[in-house]
Each structure stands twice: as C-alpha cells, then as structure tokens.
Motif scaffolding. Structure first.
Motif, PDB file in Angstrom:
ATOM      1  N   ALA A   1       4.518 -11.363  -0.327  1.00 23.46           N
ATOM      2  CA  ALA A   1       3.063 -11.558  -0.448  1.00 23.46           C
ATOM      3  C   ALA A   1       2.799 -12.764  -1.346  1.00 23.46           C
ATOM      4  CB  ALA A   1       2.403 -10.298  -1.000  1.00 23.46           C
TER       5      ALA A   1
ATOM      6  N   CYS B   1      -2.375  -9.516   8.828  1.00 22.29           N
ATOM      7  CA  CYS B   1      -2.531  -8.174   9.401  1.00 22.29           C
ATOM      8  C   CYS B   1      -2.286  -8.247  10.914  1.00 22.29           C
ATOM      9  CB  CYS B   1      -3.943  -7.679   9.108  1.00 22.29           C
ATOM     10  SG  CYS B   1      -4.417  -6.243  10.059  1.00 22.29           S
TER      11      CYS B   1
ATOM     12  N   MET C   1       6.133   0.541   5.854  1.00 26.30           N
ATOM     13  CA  MET C   1       4.791  -0.021   5.991  1.00 26.30           C
ATOM     14  C   MET C   1       3.754   1.100   6.109  1.00 26.30           C
ATOM     15  SD  MET C   1       4.787  -3.424   6.246  1.00 26.30           S
ATOM     16  CE  MET C   1       6.185  -4.132   5.377  1.00 26.30           C
TER      17      MET C   1
ATOM     18  N   SER D   1       2.915 -13.131   8.424  1.00 23.03           N
ATOM     19  CA  SER D   1       2.587 -12.058   7.485  1.00 23.03           C
ATOM     20  C   SER D   1       3.694 -11.943   6.444  1.00 23.03           C
ATOM     21  CB  SER D   1       2.483 -10.734   8.238  1.00 23.03           C
ATOM     22  OG  SER D   1       3.789 -10.306   8.603  1.00 23.03           O
TER      23      SER D   1
ATOM     24  N   MET E   1      -8.787  -7.412   7.349  1.00 26.52           N
ATOM     25  CA  MET E   1      -7.784  -6.355   7.488  1.00 26.52           C
ATOM     26  C   MET E   1      -8.304  -5.381   8.550  1.00 26.52           C
ATOM     27  SD  MET E   1      -5.082  -6.675   5.767  1.00 26.52           S
ATOM     28  CE  MET E   1      -4.411  -7.695   4.487  1.00 26.52           C
TER      29      MET E   1
ATOM     30  N   PHE F   1      -2.823  -7.024  -2.188  1.00 19.67           N
ATOM     31  CA  PHE F   1      -2.858  -7.277  -0.743  1.00 19.67           C
ATOM     32  C   PHE F   1      -3.205  -5.993   0.020  1.00 19.67           C
ATOM     33  CE2 PHE F   1      -0.739 -11.201   1.147  1.00 19.67           C
ATOM     34  CZ  PHE F   1      -0.962 -11.996   0.044  1.00 19.67           C
TER      35      PHE F   1
ATOM     36  N   LYS G   1       2.721  -2.942  12.430  1.00 21.07           N
ATOM     37  CA  LYS G   1       3.910  -3.651  11.935  1.00 21.07           C
ATOM     38  C   LYS G   1       5.130  -3.373  12.822  1.00 21.07           C
ATOM     39  CE  LYS G   1       2.246  -5.744   8.319  1.00 21.07           C
ATOM     40  NZ  LYS G   1       2.219  -7.208   8.277  1.00 21.07           N
TER      41      LYS G   1
ATOM     42  N   GLN H   1       5.410  -9.337   5.762  1.00 21.68           N
ATOM     43  CA  GLN H   1       6.555  -8.622   6.353  1.00 21.68           C
ATOM     44  C   GLN H   1       7.484  -9.601   7.068  1.00 21.68           C
ATOM     45  OE1 GLN H   1       7.175  -4.891   8.673  1.00 21.68           O
ATOM     46  NE2 GLN H   1       6.653  -6.109  10.461  1.00 21.68           N
TER      47      GLN H   1
ATOM     48  N   ALA I   1       0.802  -1.230   0.000  1.00 19.59           N
ATOM     49  CA  ALA I   1       0.000   0.000   0.000  1.00 19.59           C
ATOM     50  C   ALA I   1       0.834   1.279   0.000  1.00 19.59           C
ATOM     51  CB  ALA I   1      -0.926   0.003   1.218  1.00 19.59           C
TER      52      ALA I   1
HETATM   53 FE1  HC1 Z   1      -0.262  -4.689   4.443  1.00 17.17          FE
HETATM   54 FE2  HC1 Z   1       0.618  -7.062   4.143  1.00 17.17          FE
HETATM   55  S1  HC1 Z   1      -0.987  -6.106   2.817  1.00 17.17           S
HETATM   56  S2  HC1 Z   1      -0.508  -6.351   6.007  1.00 17.17           S
HETATM   57  O1  HC1 Z   1      -1.939  -4.384   4.769  1.00 17.17           O
HETATM   58  O2  HC1 Z   1      -0.224  -8.759   4.159  1.00 17.17           O
HETATM   59  O3  HC1 Z   1       1.038  -3.047   6.456  1.00 17.17           O
HETATM   60  O4  HC1 Z   1       0.351  -2.726   2.323  1.00 17.17           O
HETATM   61  O5  HC1 Z   1       2.641  -5.042   3.995  1.00 17.17           O
HETATM   62  O6  HC1 Z   1       2.955  -8.000   5.867  1.00 17.17           O
HETATM   63  O7  HC1 Z   1       2.191  -7.761   1.670  1.00 17.17           O
HETATM   64  C1  HC1 Z   1       0.496  -3.558   5.671  1.00 17.17           C
HETATM   65  C2  HC1 Z   1       0.076  -3.393   3.134  1.00 17.17           C
HETATM   66  C3  HC1 Z   1       1.539  -5.375   4.110  1.00 17.17           C
HETATM   67  C4  HC1 Z   1       2.063  -7.704   5.162  1.00 17.17           C
HETATM   68  C5  HC1 Z   1       1.609  -7.515   2.600  1.00 17.17           C
END
Ligand code: HC1
Ligand code: SF4
Length: 579
Positions: free
Chosen positions: A276, A310, A363, A333, A506, A427, A368, A335, A236
């Motif tokens: 992801a 999330c 992020m 996740s 989310m 995502f 996070k 990350q 995002a």
């Molecule tokens: Fe997200 Fe994810 S989508 S949680 O919302 O699953 O922060 O952008 O990084 O880890 O890929 C946030 C966004 C992100 C994770 C992924």
C-alpha cells in the motif's frame, strides 16, 4: 411520535417506523430472513417476501409482516402467540420443502440463517416434501459459487447488486419451484458485468451464494517441501478477523494474526500494507505528474485521476464507463504490486526462481480472487499472486489447525515486505487511500513537512464526499465514493463537468472493512464503525505515517526500482484496462 405496545412493553417511535423498528427499540427479537436495513449506508431491502417476521396486531384479522407494517398510534402487537408461532413454523417448513437438506456439507453450515431459524423453531421434519424440488446447475466463478437450489428468494442479493451497487446483474427468474435469482438469460456470473464485489454473498442468508474457497490449496502448498510459501494480509483483515476467532469486535488483531500465520507454517509473514505504501509512491507520483502538466496548460491530460486499487471498482468502470479507461491511475492494486515485487525482487533475494515461490493473500474481498487470475498479472502462466483466501477462510483455517488464536502473543511481520507506515492500514476504510496519497503528494509537491497528517474531511460514512485541500498555492478538489452506486453518481458528475482533481472509489460500503469476504456483519453498522476505528488507531499509533518515509520502500527504490514511474516500475507496478 407514535405509541406502540409490543408483548406488554410500551414505547414511542417516530412516524414512519415499522413494527420491527419498534420491536428493536424494546430489545424484542423478531426473526427475519429477507429483511436488510443499513440505514446509515442507505441500504434497505423492502421485499417483505419471507413472511417469517409476521406478528398479531390487535384489531386486524390477518397476521402482519412486521418489517413492512408501519406503526399506527396506540397499536398493540403480540409477537409470540400460538398463531404467530404456528405461522412461522409453516413458513419455515414450506421454505425447507424446496431446500436441500445437506446442511452437514454446506459451505454456510453454522452461519446459515435458515438453519438457525429451523433450529430455533424446532423443525424436526419436513411435512411438505413432495419430491418436486428443482435442481439448478452450480455456477462457479473465480470468486463466487452460486448454488440456486438453496435460494429462498429473499431478494437481499438483488437489493445489493441492483440498488446499492447499480450493477443490475441479479433478478428473479422463473416461477414456482424453479424460481431463483439469476443473471439475465441465466448466464454464468463470470460472463456478465458482475464485478465480483461479493456484496450479494455478504447478505445471502443461506448457502445459495458463497465465496469460492481455496483453503485446501493453501494447506497443500504449506505441506509441499519444494515450495517457499509467503503470505500477505490486506489492511482490513486485522480489523475483523478476531470476530470469527473469539476476540471482541473492534480489537486489532494484527500481532495475533502474524503469530497465527507463522504457526500455520508460512515461511515468511508479510503485509499488503507494505505494498500500500508502494502504491502511494506510484499513484501519488502519477497524480503529481498529471497535475503538473494540467497546471502547465496541457489540455490532453486526464483529471481527475481515479484510484485503481479496488478490483471490483476496476471491473465496474471497465464495463460501465468504457469511454473513460484512460482516466484511472495505471497503478496496480497493492495486492498485485506485492505479488510482482515478491516474484522478482524478493525471489532474487532468496535466490530462487519465481516458480518455487507461492504467494498467498488474505483479503477481505472476493474480487481479489478474480483479480489475481487476470491474465495480465501472470508471467508465462505463473501468477504474481497464487492463491487468495478471505478473512472468513483464514478464520476457518486457524480453527482447523487447532490454533488458540485468542491466546497467541503479538508478533511482528517479517522484513522487508512486512514494514509499513500509518498511511497503509487506512487503505481499508473509505477515504483512506486518498488520505494516504494526500500526505505524500503534499510533501513531494511542496517540499514542506505536513503539520497535520489527518485529513478529516475525507473520512466518514457519507456515500459521496467532496473536500477541498490546499497543496502549496493550489486548491485540490477531492472526491470519495464507497459502494458502486455512489461511484456511478460521482462519475456522472465528472462527466457533467464538475471539477475534481482526484477521486477514490472503493466498491464495498464502508471500504474494505465491509468487504464481501469479511466476517458476516448482519447489517450491524456499529460493527463497521468499530472496524474503522481499529484502522485509524493503527495509523495513529505508528511512528511513521507517510508512505514515502517507509525505510524499506526507500531501499526498494534504491536497490531495484530506481524511482517512481521508472521503466522498471512501469513494467512491474502498472497495468492497463480492457473494454
Ligand atoms: Fe483492500 Fe487494498 S485496501 S483493495 O480494500 O488497496 O481487499 O483491506 O488489500 O490490494 O492495501 C482489499 C483492504 C486491500 C489492495 C490494500
Ligand atoms: Fe452483483 Fe457484486 Fe454479486 Fe456480482 S458480486 S452479482 S456485482 S453484488
């Protein structure tokens, strides 16, 4: 319809509209501090506590708060008389009488709504200062800093935390100068059921609630010649970073962001989108495994599977649904998967020990910061992800380092941890994780190529969505919720016996595009929609749009992990939850 005249301009508005609603349709800007209304997301703060929005209504003795006064037919309103301006000045002066004057060193300086209004109304001194100002201790969690000396009791944070997120952490306590918004018994946030979602921070008009900044830690790591510093950027971030750096909202800045991170001195510029895709491999395989057992008659198998990427949502279900901890996917996740792969597979490729590698995340999210500090995501005290900064913090860092962001060329991420398919950027928007999972689950389960990869039924801003998807001979029931209040509603439906096979949650309204670390959206739902469109366009523009087609993911399994849900995958890419 009702007719109203404001400052000599006449319009018609539906019954139930407030004076403030009507003024908006006439492009008349009435200032507010407590007002918060994102109707499309069912968010509405009706506190009417700040009284900055007062106006004069013909035939009424008292000034009326425009945010809470319904329009009546043929109403005549003035928003800029001397009486109104004096009232607003007085309100601002009273607020400032119990507010620190340290704007120069405040984390919110330049973005503080109180500061902006004080300037707009020409406040040059504070006539009501009486030396009675209260002093509250600072509360510092991994994600959030609360400086309640700066609380103006607007109650926006309460609306977000209690009504929208249903976490119930924040409420008004004390009276007079000591009145603030705080957790029960004035505990520290870290000791409560706070999910670190940051939605209170996203709407706080002052510096009372801000993110815990780690910009300086990044600068120090980059300046350390003994460290290899790599960065990952969440899906995002690219949809909103430009808003703080002179690029028009709704513009994808993926290429400029990669270029800026390289100019900042990161040794390798990678993408959470890679992870992801990896998450889909693991979570999708786990889902198919559970589904297969369920279809074979295993009554112990847990369905629906719940997404687990999330961290605000993870902390929410740990606190609120402790009897369901074996229901969510065990997949970490993206990350944290990125961090685990970086500090093993990638450190090995570089031929360096994990301690020499610093993993920085950018992020859209405050949770996070807390997630990377969870002890289960460290090896011998060395975390898989070392430092998390938000989209807002990256924008500040880019400015601090004199980088002309808008003038940068578009550059690519580095290989191998920067490559991704179209399934990854989505995502960042509500419904995107489950759509990405469906693309892969469908092809893995049926062995057929999907004719249409867009699953439109799981898209859109409805708080709770339910869709039926045919996979081979089976019809799957999919649920999607964004915002924790909606998640609670959906989970209660599951508890009551409603059938779902997979559910995505989310924590933030809109998904990560509306995360607590994104540029402040000031309640602008259209802006959230623009961010959404950036991510769907990025998906549509990718040559590969299914996670299992990512060649670097295929290589990672061939060279290192074996196959999804292998022993090494379990060890590095899966986790467990705590009551
Ligand atoms: Fe997200 Fe994810 S989508 S949680 O919302 O699953 O922060 O952008 O990084 O880890 O890929 C946030 C966004 C992100 C994770 C992924
Ligand atoms: Fe509530 Fe989220 Fe703020 Fe925590 S971060 S106090 S859960 S709104």
């Amino acid at each position: 319809m009702l007719t109203i005249t404001i400052d000599g301009k006449t319009t018609s508005v539906p019954e139930g509209s407030t004076i403030l609603d009507a003024a908006k349709t006439l492009d008349i800007d009435i200032p507010t501090l407590c007002y918060l209304n994102l109707e499309a997301l069912s968010i509405n703060n009706k506190a009417a506590s700040c009284r900055v929005c007062v106006v004069e209504v013909e035939g009424r003795r008292n000034l009326a708060p425009s945010c809470a006064t319904p329009v009546t037919d043929n109403m005549v309103v003035k928003t800029n008389t001397l009486r109104v301006l004096n009232a607003r000045r007085t309100v601002l002066e009273l607020l400032l009488s119990d507010h620190p004057k340290d704007c120069l060193v405040c984390a919110k300086s330049g973005e503080c709504e109180l500061q902006t209004l004080a300037e707009r109304f020409g406040i040059r001194e504070s006539p009501y200062d009486g030396g009675e100002m209260s002093h509250y201790r600072k509360d510092i969690s991994a994600s959030i800093i609360r400086d309640m000396d700066k609380c103006i009791m607007c109650r926006r944070c309460e609306t977000m935390c209690n009504t929208v997120q249903t976490c119930g952490v924040l409420s008004g306590v004390n009276r007079g100068f000591t009145a603030v918004v705080a957790p029960a018994f004035e505990m520290n946030l870290a000791d409560t059921v706070c999910t670190n979602c940051g939605q209170c921070v996203a709407v706080c008009p002052t510096g009372a609630l801000v993110e815990h900044e780690y910009i300086w830690e990044v600068v120090e790591a980059l300046a350390n010649p003994d460290k290899v510093v790599i960065v990952q950027t969440a899906p995002a971030v690219r949809a909103a970073l430009g808003e703080d750096l002179g690029v028009a909202p709704g513009t994808s800045v993926t290429g400029k962001m990669a270029a800026a991170l390289r100019r900042l001195g990161f040794d390798h510029v990678f993408d959470t989108d890679f992870a992801a895709d990896l998450t889909i491999m693991e979570e999708g395989s786990e889902f198919l495994d559970r589904l297969g057992k369920h279809l074979a008659g295993d009554t112990n198998v847990k369905l629906p599977i719940l997404t687990s990427c999330c961290p605000g949502w993870v902390k929410f279900f740990e606190h609120q649904f402790p009897d369901m901890l074996d229901v969510p996917s065990t997949a970490k996740s993206p990350q944290q998967m990125f961090g685990a792969i970086a500090k093993t597979y990638y450190a090995d490729l570089l031929g360096i020990p994990r301690e020499k590698l610093v993993v920085v995340s950018v992020m859209p999210c405050l949770a996070k910061k807390y997630e990377c500090a969870r002890p289960e995501f460290s090896v011998n005290g060395n975390p898989d992800v070392d430092i998390v900064i938000t989209t807002r913090e990256l924008a500040k860092l880019v400015k601090r380092m004199n980088i002309d962001f808008a003038g940068l060329p578009d550059e690519d991420f580095d290989a191998p941890l920067g490559a991704s398919t179209g399934a990854a950027p989505i995502f960042g928007v509500t419904g995107g994780v489950i759509e990405a999972a469906l693309r892969t689950a469908y092809e893995l389960a049926t062995g057929e190529t999907l004719k249409k990869v867009d699953f439109e039924d799981v898209r859109g801003m409805d708080g709770v969505k339910k869709a039926k998807v045919k996979v081979g001979d089976n019809e799957l029931v999919i649920g999607v919720a964004h915002g924790l209040g909606n998640a609670r509603e959906l989970l209660n439906r599951v508890r009551a016996g409603e059938t779902f096979h997979a559910i995505e949650v989310m924590a933030c309204p809109g998904g990560c595009i509306g995360g607590g670390g994104q540029p402040y959206h000031h309640g602008d739902v259209e802006l959230l929609k623009k961010r959404t469109q950036v991510l769907y366009a990025e998906d549509a523009g990718k040559p590969l749009r299914k996670s299992h087609e990512n060649p670097y993911i295929i290589e990672l399994y061939e060279k290192f992990l074996g196959k999804p849900l292998s022993e090494r995958s379990h060890q590095l890419l899966h986790t467990h939850y705590f009551k």
